[in-house]
Scaffold this motif. Structure first.
Motif, PDB file in Angstrom:
ATOM      1  N   ILE A  47       0.837  -1.207   0.000  1.00 62.31           N
ATOM      2  CA  ILE A  47       0.000   0.000   0.000  1.00 62.31           C
ATOM      3  C   ILE A  47       0.868   1.252   0.000  1.00 62.31           C
ATOM      4  O   ILE A  47       0.641   2.197  -0.771  1.00 62.31           O
ATOM      5  CB  ILE A  47      -0.947   0.003   1.211  1.00 62.31           C
ATOM      6  N   ILE A  48       1.900   1.271   0.860  1.00 60.89           N
ATOM      7  CA  ILE A  48       2.762   2.452   0.980  1.00 60.89           C
ATOM      8  C   ILE A  48       3.535   2.700  -0.310  1.00 60.89           C
ATOM      9  O   ILE A  48       3.612   3.833  -0.808  1.00 60.89           O
ATOM     10  CB  ILE A  48       3.738   2.274   2.164  1.00 60.89           C
ATOM     11  N   ILE A  49       4.116   1.631  -0.878  1.00 55.85           N
ATOM     12  CA  ILE A  49       4.906   1.779  -2.105  1.00 55.85           C
ATOM     13  C   ILE A  49       4.017   2.198  -3.276  1.00 55.85           C
ATOM     14  O   ILE A  49       4.376   3.077  -4.073  1.00 55.85           O
ATOM     15  CB  ILE A  49       5.650   0.465  -2.423  1.00 55.85           C
ATOM     16  N   THR A  50       2.833   1.594  -3.373  1.00 56.72           N
ATOM     17  CA  THR A  50       1.895   1.956  -4.448  1.00 56.72           C
ATOM     18  C   THR A  50       1.454   3.411  -4.320  1.00 56.72           C
ATOM     19  O   THR A  50       1.390   4.151  -5.317  1.00 56.72           O
ATOM     20  CB  THR A  50       0.664   1.032  -4.420  1.00 56.72           C
ATOM     21  N   ALA A  52       3.094   5.853  -2.892  1.00 58.82           N
ATOM     22  CA  ALA A  52       4.230   6.722  -3.218  1.00 58.82           C
ATOM     23  C   ALA A  52       4.416   6.832  -4.733  1.00 58.82           C
ATOM     24  O   ALA A  52       4.645   7.930  -5.268  1.00 58.82           O
ATOM     25  CB  ALA A  52       5.495   6.187  -2.558  1.00 58.82           C
ATOM     26  N   ILE A  53       4.316   5.705  -5.431  1.00 55.86           N
ATOM     27  CA  ILE A  53       4.484   5.711  -6.890  1.00 55.86           C
ATOM     28  C   ILE A  53       3.365   6.492  -7.566  1.00 55.86           C
ATOM     29  O   ILE A  53       3.599   7.242  -8.519  1.00 55.86           O
ATOM     30  CB  ILE A  53       4.532   4.260  -7.428  1.00 55.86           C
ATOM     31  N   CYS A  54       2.148   6.327  -7.064  1.00 53.39           N
ATOM     32  CA  CYS A  54       0.971   6.958  -7.685  1.00 53.39           C
ATOM     33  C   CYS A  54       0.629   8.313  -7.062  1.00 53.39           C
ATOM     34  O   CYS A  54      -0.518   8.770  -7.194  1.00 53.39           O
ATOM     35  CB  CYS A  54      -0.233   6.022  -7.569  1.00 53.39           C
ATOM     36  N   ALA A  55       1.590   8.935  -6.374  1.00 54.29           N
ATOM     37  CA  ALA A  55       1.315  10.203  -5.679  1.00 54.29           C
ATOM     38  C   ALA A  55       0.665  11.260  -6.564  1.00 54.29           C
ATOM     39  O   ALA A  55      -0.317  11.893  -6.151  1.00 54.29           O
ATOM     40  CB  ALA A  55       2.613  10.736  -5.063  1.00 54.29           C
ATOM     41  N   PRO A  56       1.142  11.502  -7.804  1.00 58.35           N
ATOM     42  CA  PRO A  56       0.499  12.543  -8.637  1.00 58.35           C
ATOM     43  C   PRO A  56      -0.955  12.236  -8.965  1.00 58.35           C
ATOM     44  O   PRO A  56      -1.729  13.153  -9.269  1.00 58.35           O
ATOM     45  CB  PRO A  56       1.359  12.543  -9.907  1.00 58.35           C
ATOM     46  N   LEU A  57      -1.328  10.944  -8.928  1.00 62.56           N
ATOM     47  CA  LEU A  57      -2.708  10.557  -9.240  1.00 62.56           C
ATOM     48  C   LEU A  57      -3.619  10.653  -8.019  1.00 62.56           C
ATOM     49  O   LEU A  57      -4.848  10.709  -8.168  1.00 62.56           O
ATOM     50  CB  LEU A  57      -2.744   9.125  -9.787  1.00 62.56           C
ATOM     51  N   LEU A  58      -3.027  10.657  -6.828  1.00 63.98           N
ATOM     52  CA  LEU A  58      -3.815  10.624  -5.597  1.00 63.98           C
ATOM     53  C   LEU A  58      -4.058  12.014  -5.002  1.00 63.98           C
ATOM     54  O   LEU A  58      -4.881  12.156  -4.106  1.00 63.98           O
ATOM     55  CB  LEU A  58      -3.112   9.745  -4.552  1.00 63.98           C
ATOM     56  N   GLY A  87       1.022  26.433   4.598  1.00 63.94           N
ATOM     57  CA  GLY A  87      -0.172  26.223   3.797  1.00 63.94           C
ATOM     58  C   GLY A  87      -0.064  25.089   2.795  1.00 63.94           C
ATOM     59  O   GLY A  87      -0.895  24.974   1.889  1.00 63.94           O
ATOM     60  N   ARG A  88       0.943  24.240   2.935  1.00 64.98           N
ATOM     61  CA  ARG A  88       1.096  23.102   2.020  1.00 64.98           C
ATOM     62  C   ARG A  88       0.254  21.927   2.498  1.00 64.98           C
ATOM     63  O   ARG A  88       0.114  21.712   3.697  1.00 64.98           O
ATOM     64  CB  ARG A  88       2.570  22.695   1.923  1.00 64.98           C
ATOM     65  N   ASP A  89      -0.279  21.170   1.547  1.00 65.14           N
ATOM     66  CA  ASP A  89      -1.143  20.042   1.879  1.00 65.14           C
ATOM     67  C   ASP A  89      -0.314  18.929   2.537  1.00 65.14           C
ATOM     68  O   ASP A  89       0.645  18.419   1.943  1.00 65.14           O
ATOM     69  CB  ASP A  89      -1.812  19.519   0.611  1.00 65.14           C
ATOM     70  N   ILE A  90      -0.669  18.551   3.761  1.00 59.44           N
ATOM     71  CA  ILE A  90       0.109  17.564   4.524  1.00 59.44           C
ATOM     72  C   ILE A  90       0.037  16.186   3.875  1.00 59.44           C
ATOM     73  O   ILE A  90       1.050  15.473   3.788  1.00 59.44           O
ATOM     74  CB  ILE A  90      -0.377  17.504   5.985  1.00 59.44           C
ATOM     75  N   PHE A  91      -1.138  15.790   3.402  1.00 61.76           N
ATOM     76  CA  PHE A  91      -1.282  14.478   2.764  1.00 61.76           C
ATOM     77  C   PHE A  91      -0.383  14.371   1.528  1.00 61.76           C
ATOM     78  O   PHE A  91       0.265  13.340   1.298  1.00 61.76           O
ATOM     79  CB  PHE A  91      -2.747  14.251   2.375  1.00 61.76           C
ATOM     80  N   THR A  92      -0.321  15.441   0.756  1.00 60.69           N
ATOM     81  CA  THR A  92       0.541  15.454  -0.435  1.00 60.69           C
ATOM     82  C   THR A  92       1.998  15.297  -0.056  1.00 60.69           C
ATOM     83  O   THR A  92       2.746  14.525  -0.661  1.00 60.69           O
ATOM     84  CB  THR A  92       0.348  16.768  -1.214  1.00 60.69           C
ATOM     85  N   ARG A  93       2.406  16.031   0.968  1.00 61.13           N
ATOM     86  CA  ARG A  93       3.811  15.955   1.390  1.00 61.13           C
ATOM     87  C   ARG A  93       4.140  14.583   1.981  1.00 61.13           C
ATOM     88  O   ARG A  93       5.267  14.109   1.872  1.00 61.13           O
ATOM     89  CB  ARG A  93       4.115  17.075   2.391  1.00 61.13           C
ATOM     90  N   LEU A  94       3.159  13.935   2.603  1.00 63.59           N
ATOM     91  CA  LEU A  94       3.377  12.576   3.099  1.00 63.59           C
ATOM     92  C   LEU A  94       3.667  11.612   1.944  1.00 63.59           C
ATOM     93  O   LEU A  94       4.573  10.782   2.026  1.00 63.59           O
ATOM     94  CB  LEU A  94       2.146  12.085   3.864  1.00 63.59           C
ATOM     95  N   LEU A  95       2.885  11.729   0.866  1.00 58.32           N
ATOM     96  CA  LEU A  95       3.060  10.844  -0.278  1.00 58.32           C
ATOM     97  C   LEU A  95       4.420  11.058  -0.938  1.00 58.32           C
ATOM     98  O   LEU A  95       5.140  10.099  -1.248  1.00 58.32           O
ATOM     99  CB  LEU A  95       1.944  11.069  -1.300  1.00 58.32           C
TER     100      LEU A  95
END
Length: 302
Positions: A47-50, A52-58, A87-95
């Motif tokens: 789940i984590i690797i997928t 990370a790879i698909c971050a721009p899609l998520l 003001g940066r999105d935390i979920f995005t930065r996590l990915l």
């Protein structure tokens, strides 16, 4: 008198070896899947690797773009984990931070495994003065406190993903070299090695084609466990400001951004998110490593 069919005998022998290898693979897989924690760890890593790879899609947001008017927004449909100090999105930065952590972990451990396996194989196979020289060098490297060596090297060469990978690879191979040396010492006197020597096979072919494949089990386990350790070390260095530098996202520097007591108490989800990611990822690698160790150990019954 009928002559024996040598071709048929060879085919039968080859088929028997293939069947034996297939049976061993099935046994290893079955033993691994019987370990519930190992299976959970493998699912979490997938789940984590997928993700990370698909971050721009998520996520539609950039991990670096700042929106100062949207600082410290609470979790919502637009921002699943809220926004940070800038003001940066935390979920995005996590990915995107997962990408960095996993890249450093996999690449540096791969480099360390190559160095450690090569030196350990040479020491264990040839023995004598080669073994003594390599092992004394290993002892010298192990006598240097790793954290101080890491901090010194990073301070000299400046932090960055590429430099972190190289530094972790150059400082993390010693345990592997000792492990591989021990495996080679026990395997070099086996019948298949002696047979290869008898027919004049080149030493390096014996090392890398004959002995090394039989020593891969412990190496794979060591690599799996080492990745979690490297991710933890990278996060610690980034938290101290010596690892990945902003605006690049890293779980460690996200924790550094959220280290204020006010932020921890008022916006508790901000430090909790990267902290949980580090915890879950390291645990998952350790679970998988333990599962592989049990599955590859012939002494452990199903």
């Amino acid at each position: 008198m009928a002559q024996p069919n040598l071709a048929s005998n060879n085919e039968l022998e080859l088929q028997g070896l293939n069947n034996k290898a297939d049976t061993m693979t099935r046994i290893i897989i079955r033993k691994f899947f019987k370990n519930k924690l190992a299976v959970i760890g493998a699912i979490l890593l997938f789940i984590i690797i997928t993700a990370a790879i698909c971050a721009p899609l998520l996520t539609p947001y950039s991990p670096e773009k700042q929106e100062l008017l949207d600082r410290f927004l609470t979790p919502s449909k637009e921002h699943l984990l809220g926004t940070d100090t800038f003001g940066r999105d935390i979920f995005t930065r996590l990915l995107y931070g997962a990408r960095v952590s996993l890249m450093v972990g996999f690449a540096s451990v791969a480099g360390a495994m190559v160095i450690g396996t090569t030196l350990g194989a040479l020491a264990g196979y040839f023995g004598g003065i080669i073994d003594a020289m390599i092992m004394r060098f290993v002892d010298i490297m192990l006598s240097i406190p790793t954290i101080f060596l890491l901090i010194t090297l990073i301070t000299i060469f400046n932090p960055g993903v590429d430099k972190l990978i190289i530094i972790f690879a150059l400082t993390g191979w010693m345990g592997t070299s000792r492990l591989v040396r021990g495996e080679f010492l026990s395997l070099r006197s086996r019948e298949f090695v002696l047979a290869s020597k008898t027919i004049g096979t080149n030493s390096f072919k014996i090392i890398f084609r004959e002995i090394l494949p039989n020593a891969m089990g412990p190496i794979i386990v060591a690599a799996t466990l080492a990745i979690g350790s490297v991710i933890l070390s990278e996060s610690a260095l980034s938290y101290l400001g010596l690892g990945i530098q902003p605006p690049d996202a890293s779980w460690g520097n996200m924790l550094q951004d959220a280290q204020s007591i006010t932020i921890m108490l008022k916006y508790w989800w901000y430090p909790t998110a990267p902290g949980l990611c580090i915890l879950v990822t390291v645990l998952a690698f350790n679970f998988v490593g333990d599962g592989l160790r049990d599955a590859l150990d012939p002494k452990i019954n199903e």
